[in-house]
Design an enzyme around this catalytic site. Structure first.
Site, mmCIF file in Angstrom:
data_model
loop_
_atom_site.group_PDB
_atom_site.id
_atom_site.type_symbol
_atom_site.label_atom_id
_atom_site.label_comp_id
_atom_site.label_asym_id
_atom_site.label_seq_id
_atom_site.Cartn_x
_atom_site.Cartn_y
_atom_site.Cartn_z
ATOM 1 N N GLU A 31 7.915 10.693 -9.267
ATOM 2 C CA GLU A 31 8.505 9.390 -9.564
ATOM 3 C C GLU A 31 7.575 8.730 -10.588
ATOM 4 O O GLU A 31 6.371 8.645 -10.345
ATOM 5 C CB GLU A 31 8.578 8.550 -8.280
ATOM 6 C CG GLU A 31 9.243 7.220 -8.547
ATOM 7 C CD GLU A 31 9.334 6.323 -7.315
ATOM 8 O OE1 GLU A 31 8.999 6.768 -6.204
ATOM 9 O OE2 GLU A 31 9.743 5.168 -7.505
ATOM 10 N N ARG A 256 1.213 18.440 2.805
ATOM 11 C CA ARG A 256 0.555 17.741 1.700
ATOM 12 C C ARG A 256 -0.888 18.170 1.608
ATOM 13 O O ARG A 256 -1.491 18.542 2.613
ATOM 14 C CB ARG A 256 0.502 16.243 1.993
ATOM 15 C CG ARG A 256 1.720 15.477 1.748
ATOM 16 C CD ARG A 256 1.446 14.029 2.150
ATOM 17 N NE ARG A 256 1.167 13.203 0.984
ATOM 18 C CZ ARG A 256 2.117 12.710 0.203
ATOM 19 N NH1 ARG A 256 3.375 12.958 0.441
ATOM 20 N NH2 ARG A 256 1.802 11.971 -0.839
ATOM 21 N N LYS A 266 -0.264 6.996 -4.916
ATOM 22 C CA LYS A 266 -0.176 6.226 -6.159
ATOM 23 C C LYS A 266 -0.287 4.733 -5.903
ATOM 24 O O LYS A 266 -0.880 4.009 -6.684
ATOM 25 C CB LYS A 266 1.154 6.536 -6.855
ATOM 26 C CG LYS A 266 1.095 7.813 -7.672
ATOM 27 C CD LYS A 266 2.413 8.080 -8.341
ATOM 28 C CE LYS A 266 3.361 8.704 -7.372
ATOM 29 N NZ LYS A 266 4.663 9.061 -7.928
#
Ligand code: ATP
Ligand code: MG
Length: 541
Positions: A31, A256, A266
């Site tokens: 994103e 992850r 982020k």
């Protein structure tokens, strides 16, 4: 066929072997709401890596369904970072490229009676969703006719309603044990300029609905994502099955990458940048790819780390020392050796006149790198920390009356430590042993310590920067990340360096003898030596 090295590769290999798919197609789906970090490197390793390995393709897919947070600046940064890591995307695609199709599929869901316009507010929807132990309650708008839904949805698109006034929900099952299936919102009204489509849309699809549609339209065969999407997979599959996607992409989740001493989100990284805790997204202490690149970490070391960290279903936390050990391994193999002195102390060799060139191996691990010359002379600098006028027992560095070897040059004896009026040592007066030259030593004197040095007449001033981890660890685990912040993670020292370091191309990595691996750069015209990784290996201990 290539050998499968983890459970995802195994699935892909089986799908290829059985003829279920002709070729593998993946996508890396950032994103564009921030810079990529080391966790994304793992996602790239998985997505690009599998496509490469099995002769397929990987797209760069920008998941830009959240216009208020996304920016073109981030798109550009992400592309730079991927290229730096050495991955090649087949196509560059954006969720926004598919907004028309995503919308058309939504109308199809409405026509099938599988979606409805709901007038409940976001808060009401949340309140009626139920809990893990209790089912949700059905919306009073759930049984609107297809015609009414279509009309309302078109009006939503046309801008007739305020943000949040209505939304489109998938009609699935309010009593499903999986909360994600309790009539999830698939479109919302949001008046926000999109970085690519501008004001064309005032409704935007939700991630869980847009993603399977975009995967399908790109021909993705395996949609690889992290474990937090496992609970969303039934919705991913519902969208594909209901809309009759054939072939339907398959979502597979993996753990992850989590690492000690790092914030890997982020949102938090953005906060650090915005509140000025770091110098920017590319601050050398940042776990962003821009930060790691600026730090001087070789891209190959990062890829290698992702490979060695492995791909699994189980959550784990990787010790940052393991990453640093791999970076060190790469630097050690490739970085030329050089000398720089932090907190310099003058050393004068009273019985030495003139100057001479001594040999210095560029990298003893790489004989092909050859030998260079370093100018030795009467006036030198050593590190203040390498001298003690009151040394503890077994002190092998320089002390009054003691001897040390100056790296690749001669053995010197300290005759006198000159002090200023406050008792601070300002100069060491030494004599050298002419027969002790490195490689030709016939002096018979054993010097236990070897010190690095620079020539006071030819050296250049430099700023040397050392870094600590941004986050403190272990004992601070579980605490909010702002409480774990290391308030003092950047240390700046005055240093003097061999001219060789100033002549090198900016960005070259060196091993500064006895100090660490450093990258050269310029700051306000001056030479800056910025730490890549320390010499000390704390991982293998
Ligand atoms: P963040 O919370 O940092 O914003 P994200 O998952 O929201 O992370 P995206 O841009 O949506 O960031 O991520 C792109 C891809 O990278 C996703 O498939 C995501 O699962 C993957 N990814 C993100 N962080 C990690 C990580 N730590 N380890 C492995 N993959 C990751
Ligand atoms: Mg995300």
């Amino acid at each position: 066929m290539a050998e499968a090295c983890n459970f995802i590769e195994q699935i892909v290999a089986e799908d290829l072997a059985s003829g279920k798919i002709g070729a593998v197609q993946t996508r890396f789906p950032p994103e564009p709401n921030g810079y990529l970090h080391i966790g994304h490197a793992k996602s790239m390793f998985v997505n690009f890596g599998i496509a490469e390995k099995f002769g397929g393709k990987c797209n760069l897919f920008f998941d830009d369904t959240n216009p208020s947070k996304e920016k073109t600046e981030y798109v550009e940064a992400i592309k730079r970072d991927i290229a730096w890591l050495g991955y090649h995307w087949a196509k560059e695609v954006y969720a926004s490229d598919f907004f028309d199709d995503i919308y058309a599929f939504a109308e199809r869901l409405i026509a099938m009676g599988k979606a409805y316009v709901c007038d409940l507010s976001p808060e009401e929807i949340k309140a009626t969703r139920g809990t893990l132990t209790e089912p949700g309650t059905e919306s009073p708008y759930r049984n609107r006719s297809v015609e009414e839904n279509l009309q309302l949805f078109r009006e939503m698109r046309a801008g007739k309603y305020a943000d949040g006034e209505k939304c489109l929900r998938a009609k699935i099952d309010m009593s499903s044990p999986n909360i994600n299936l309790r009539d999830p919102v698939i479109y919302r009204i949001l008046r926000a300029a999109h970085h690519r489509t501008g004001d064309k849309w005032c409704i935007y699809p939700m991630y869980d609905y847009a993603h399977p549609v975009c995967d399908y339209l790109q021909g993705v065969t395996h949609s690889l994502c992290t474990l937090e999407f496992e609970d969303h997979r039934p919705l991913y599959d519902w969208v594909g099955i209901t809309l009759g996607f054939d072939p339907k992409p398959r979502q597979i989740e993996f753990a992850r990458l989590n690492m000690t001493n790092l914030v890997m989100s982020k949102r938090y990284l953005k906060k650090l940048v915005e509140e000025g805790s770091v110098h920017g997204w590319d601050d050398p202490r940042m776990p962003t790819l821009a930060g790691l690149r600026n730090r001087g970490v070789p891209a190959a070391a990062l890829r290698d780390f992702c490979m060695r960290a492995g791909v699994a279903k189980a959550q784990s936390e990787c010790d940052i020392c393991y990453f640093e050990a791999i970076v060190r391994e790469y630097c050690n193999a490739h970085a030329p050796r050089a000398m720089a002195v932090v907190d310099p102390l003058k050393l004068t060799i009273t019985n030495y006149e003139g100057s001479e060139e001594v040999d210095f191996e560029v990298n003893q691990l790489d004989p092909a790198a050859g030998v260079r010359k370093v100018t030795f002379g009467r006036h030198l600098y050593i590190e203040r920390g390498d001298f003690s006028s009151d040394p503890p027992p077994k002190y092998h560095r320089l002390k009054p009356g003691g001897v040390v070897r100056l790296k690749n040059a001669y053995i010197v004896r300290c005759d006198e430590a000159v002090c200023d009026e406050r008792g601070t040592v300002t100069e060491l007066r030494c004599t050298y042993l002419p027969e002790s030259r490195s490689g030709h030593d016939t002096s018979g004197v054993k010097a236990k310590g070897v010190l690095h040095w620079v020539n006071a007449e030819t050296c250049v001033p430099a700023v040397l920067k050392q870094y600590e981890h941004l986050l403190r660890d272990a004992d601070y685990a579980g605490q909010d990340f702002s409480e774990r912040m290391n308030p003092d993670s950047e240390h700046v020292f005055a240093a003097v360096a061999e001219p060789y370091l100033a002549e090198a191309e900016e960005g070259t990595a060196f091993q500064l003898m006895r100090t660490g691996y450093y990258k050269t750069c310029r700051e306000n015209g001056a030479l800056c030596l910025s730490e890549i990784v320390s010499l000390k290996d704390t991982f293998n201990k």
